[in-house]
Design a protein around this motif. Structure first.
Motif, PDB file in Angstrom:
ATOM      1  N   ALA A 200       0.820  -1.209   0.000  1.00 49.56           N
ATOM      2  CA  ALA A 200       0.000   0.000   0.000  1.00 49.56           C
ATOM      3  C   ALA A 200       0.854   1.260   0.000  1.00 49.56           C
ATOM      4  CB  ALA A 200      -0.920   0.002   1.219  1.00 49.56           C
ATOM      5  N   PHE A 204      -5.199   8.416   2.921  1.00 46.26           N
ATOM      6  CA  PHE A 204      -6.505   7.814   3.149  1.00 46.26           C
ATOM      7  C   PHE A 204      -7.252   8.601   4.224  1.00 46.26           C
ATOM      8  CE2 PHE A 204      -3.448   4.648   1.846  1.00 46.26           C
ATOM      9  CZ  PHE A 204      -4.098   3.946   0.844  1.00 46.26           C
ATOM     10  N   LEU A 232     -10.071   1.470   4.293  1.00 46.20           N
ATOM     11  CA  LEU A 232     -10.047   2.852   3.822  1.00 46.20           C
ATOM     12  C   LEU A 232      -9.750   2.914   2.321  1.00 46.20           C
ATOM     13  CD1 LEU A 232      -8.040   4.755   6.595  1.00 46.20           C
ATOM     14  CD2 LEU A 232     -10.501   4.408   6.414  1.00 46.20           C
ATOM     15  N   ARG A 233     -10.337   3.923   1.681  1.00 41.41           N
ATOM     16  CA  ARG A 233     -10.071   4.205   0.270  1.00 41.41           C
ATOM     17  C   ARG A 233      -9.424   5.579   0.156  1.00 41.41           C
ATOM     18  NH1 ARG A 233     -12.758   0.846  -3.400  1.00 41.41           N
ATOM     19  NH2 ARG A 233     -14.071  -0.714  -2.358  1.00 41.41           N
ATOM     20  N   GLY A 234      -8.415   5.667  -0.690  1.00 43.07           N
ATOM     21  CA  GLY A 234      -7.708   6.930  -0.826  1.00 43.07           C
ATOM     22  C   GLY A 234      -7.049   7.052  -2.179  1.00 43.07           C
ATOM     23  N   THR A 235      -6.007   7.887  -2.237  1.00 45.82           N
ATOM     24  CA  THR A 235      -5.337   8.196  -3.498  1.00 45.82           C
ATOM     25  C   THR A 235      -3.832   8.233  -3.294  1.00 45.82           C
ATOM     26  OG1 THR A 235      -7.228   9.548  -4.179  1.00 45.82           O
ATOM     27  CG2 THR A 235      -5.166   9.879  -5.376  1.00 45.82           C
ATOM     28  N   GLU A 241      -3.464   7.580  -8.630  1.00 50.70           N
ATOM     29  CA  GLU A 241      -4.208   6.324  -8.655  1.00 50.70           C
ATOM     30  C   GLU A 241      -5.032   6.135  -7.388  1.00 50.70           C
ATOM     31  OE1 GLU A 241      -1.876   2.861 -10.665  1.00 50.70           O
ATOM     32  OE2 GLU A 241      -0.383   4.102  -9.651  1.00 50.70           O
ATOM     33  N   ARG A 242      -6.232   5.546  -7.546  1.00 48.75           N
ATOM     34  CA  ARG A 242      -7.054   5.191  -6.406  1.00 48.75           C
ATOM     35  C   ARG A 242      -6.417   4.019  -5.664  1.00 48.75           C
ATOM     36  NH1 ARG A 242     -12.370   7.037  -6.966  1.00 48.75           N
ATOM     37  NH2 ARG A 242     -12.285   9.107  -7.953  1.00 48.75           N
ATOM     38  N   GLN A 243      -6.532   4.040  -4.331  1.00 54.00           N
ATOM     39  CA  GLN A 243      -5.906   3.016  -3.509  1.00 54.00           C
ATOM     40  C   GLN A 243      -6.884   2.506  -2.448  1.00 54.00           C
ATOM     41  OE1 GLN A 243      -2.613   1.845  -3.951  1.00 54.00           O
ATOM     42  NE2 GLN A 243      -2.868   3.034  -5.839  1.00 54.00           N
ATOM     43  N   ILE A 244      -6.700   1.252  -2.045  1.00 56.45           N
ATOM     44  CA  ILE A 244      -7.450   0.649  -0.951  1.00 56.45           C
ATOM     45  C   ILE A 244      -6.445   0.182   0.089  1.00 56.45           C
ATOM     46  CG2 ILE A 244      -9.010  -1.204  -0.241  1.00 56.45           C
ATOM     47  CD1 ILE A 244     -10.194  -1.172  -3.024  1.00 56.45           C
ATOM     48  N   LYS A 246      -5.921  -2.202   2.435  1.00 58.46           N
ATOM     49  CA  LYS A 246      -6.360  -3.483   2.971  1.00 58.46           C
ATOM     50  C   LYS A 246      -5.687  -3.742   4.315  1.00 58.46           C
ATOM     51  CE  LYS A 246      -7.115  -5.481  -1.611  1.00 58.46           C
ATOM     52  NZ  LYS A 246      -6.725  -6.562  -2.571  1.00 58.46           N
ATOM     53  N   ASN A 248      -6.395  -1.944   6.966  1.00 58.48           N
ATOM     54  CA  ASN A 248      -6.545  -0.707   7.746  1.00 58.48           C
ATOM     55  C   ASN A 248      -5.375  -0.468   8.694  1.00 58.48           C
ATOM     56  OD1 ASN A 248      -8.846   0.266   6.589  1.00 58.48           O
ATOM     57  ND2 ASN A 248     -10.229  -0.458   8.181  1.00 58.48           N
TER      58      ASN A 248
END
Length: 358
Positions: A200, A204, A232-235, A241-244, A246, A248
């Motif tokens: 990651a 976020f 959480l979802r972020g950039t 780019e969109r990021q997750i 995983k 947390n």
């Protein structure tokens, strides 16, 4: 021997040496207890997470973003350079006026090789820390927030801290090889290192989650990190780019449990290996509890006893650390529950007033 020394150090790191090991016992019926759905509130505090490339092969910029107000920074990297290196975190005032920067909480650790204990060390130091003196930064000023000890090849550094800034502040995370001076990182245009696509990296929103639960009289459970508690979802600020996020990692969960008088609180792993710390506040008493004695918890039928509640409200703080997986389940056993600790040397002694029923 090395792991034993780590455990002694972990205990001493808590104020007054008050860290305690949680006690494992056997319970195969955890999923049969009523599952309580907590009320949840998330804030918009950004979590700046730097973990990709996890093992950079050359000096350069690992991640960078700009914040103002409160933020949490988490960085976890191994040295993949062919020489000694340091993990460095810088803060630069990119606003137009003088600003103040305060580190309100911080924790860090390093190991010679990847080891889940590094996450537990970082968390324990984070929970036990106190605010640092405020720093005043003029426009353009740079300050070093963190510089690790020299990392040999393959060694790992982990750092986490909470910040409050009154000016727009650029946070930069770098891996720098031996020979680089402390002054140069502030000025150099370091190359941005590409992501490794396995780990990651990003910013976020939602670094803190608060959960409230009122318990029934019977044994019940509360899950953290389950289907109703999404990652959480972020950039990625460097690529857009969109990021997750995983797992947390770095999200601080604050739980308020009501109806806890005389209950026994336990934690059960549900998503894989888990090793970390839990901060429990029961009236005026606060305790730091270590999960696992140098090894991650893996057995879903062997929860660990955390606490015997004295009051009607327990306040908990926990955070997923490096090498740990969500979800975890908190089990609140009814007053008359009789829990049998596992034998064979794996159970750690606790204070007499915290002993489970024989």
């Amino acid at each position: 021997m090395r792991r034993g020394l780590f455990l002694i150090l972990l205990t001493l790191l808590s104020p007054g040496g008050q860290a305690q090991f949680a006690v494992p016992f056997r319970d195969t019926g955890i999923l049969g207890y009523p599952r309580m759905t907590p009320a949840v509130r998330s804030d918009q505090v950004p979590l700046i997470f730097s973990g990709s490339p996890e093992t950079p092969a050359r000096s350069g910029l690992l991640y960078r973003d700009t914040v103002i107000g409160s933020a949490r920074v988490v960085a976890y990297h191994a040295n993949g350079l062919g020489q000694r290196a340091r993990l460095v975190v810088l803060a630069r005032n990119v606003g137009r006026q003088r600003g103040t920067l305060v580190t309100s909480r911080q924790g860090s650790a390093s190991t010679r090789r990847p080891d889940p204990v590094i996450g537990q060390q970082t968390l324990l130091r984070y929970f036990a820390s106190r605010p640092l003196p405020a720093r005043s930064l003029r426009p353009g000023d740079v300050t070093v927030l963190y510089s690790s000890a020299w990392l040999s090849r393959g060694a790992v550094a982990s750092v986490m801290f909470d910040l409050r800034s009154t000016a727009r502040t650029q946070i930069s995370v770098l891996m720098l090889g031996e020979g680089e001076t402390s002054a140069r990182p502030a000025q150099a245009a370091w190359p941005t290192l590409p992501r490794d696509r396995k780990h990651a990296r990003g910013t976020f929103p939602g670094a803190n989650r608060t959960l409230w639960v009122s318990l029934p009289a019977k044994t019940a459970r509360v899950t953290v990190g389950g289907q109703s508690d999404l990652p959480l979802r972020g950039t990625d600020a460097l690529t857009g780019e969109r990021q997750i996020l995983k797992g947390n990692y770095g999200v601080l969960y604050s739980l308020q449990l009501k109806g806890t008088t005389a209950r026994q609180l336990a934690l059960s792993v549900r998503g894989g290996a888990y090793q970390g710390t839990v901060q429990v506040t029961d009236s005026q008493r606060t305790q730091h509890l270590l999960l696992g004695r140098g090894r991650a918890l893996k057995d879903q039928t062997a929860p660990v006893l955390l606490w015997q509640a004295r009051t009607n409200t327990l306040n908990l703080q926990l955070m997923p650390g490096n090498g740990s997986s969500l979800p975890v389940t908190l089990v609140l056993y009814a007053r008359n529950a009789r829990l049998l600790p596992l034998r064979g040397g794996r159970s750690a002694p606790v204070r007499p007033e915290e002993q489970v029923s024989p």
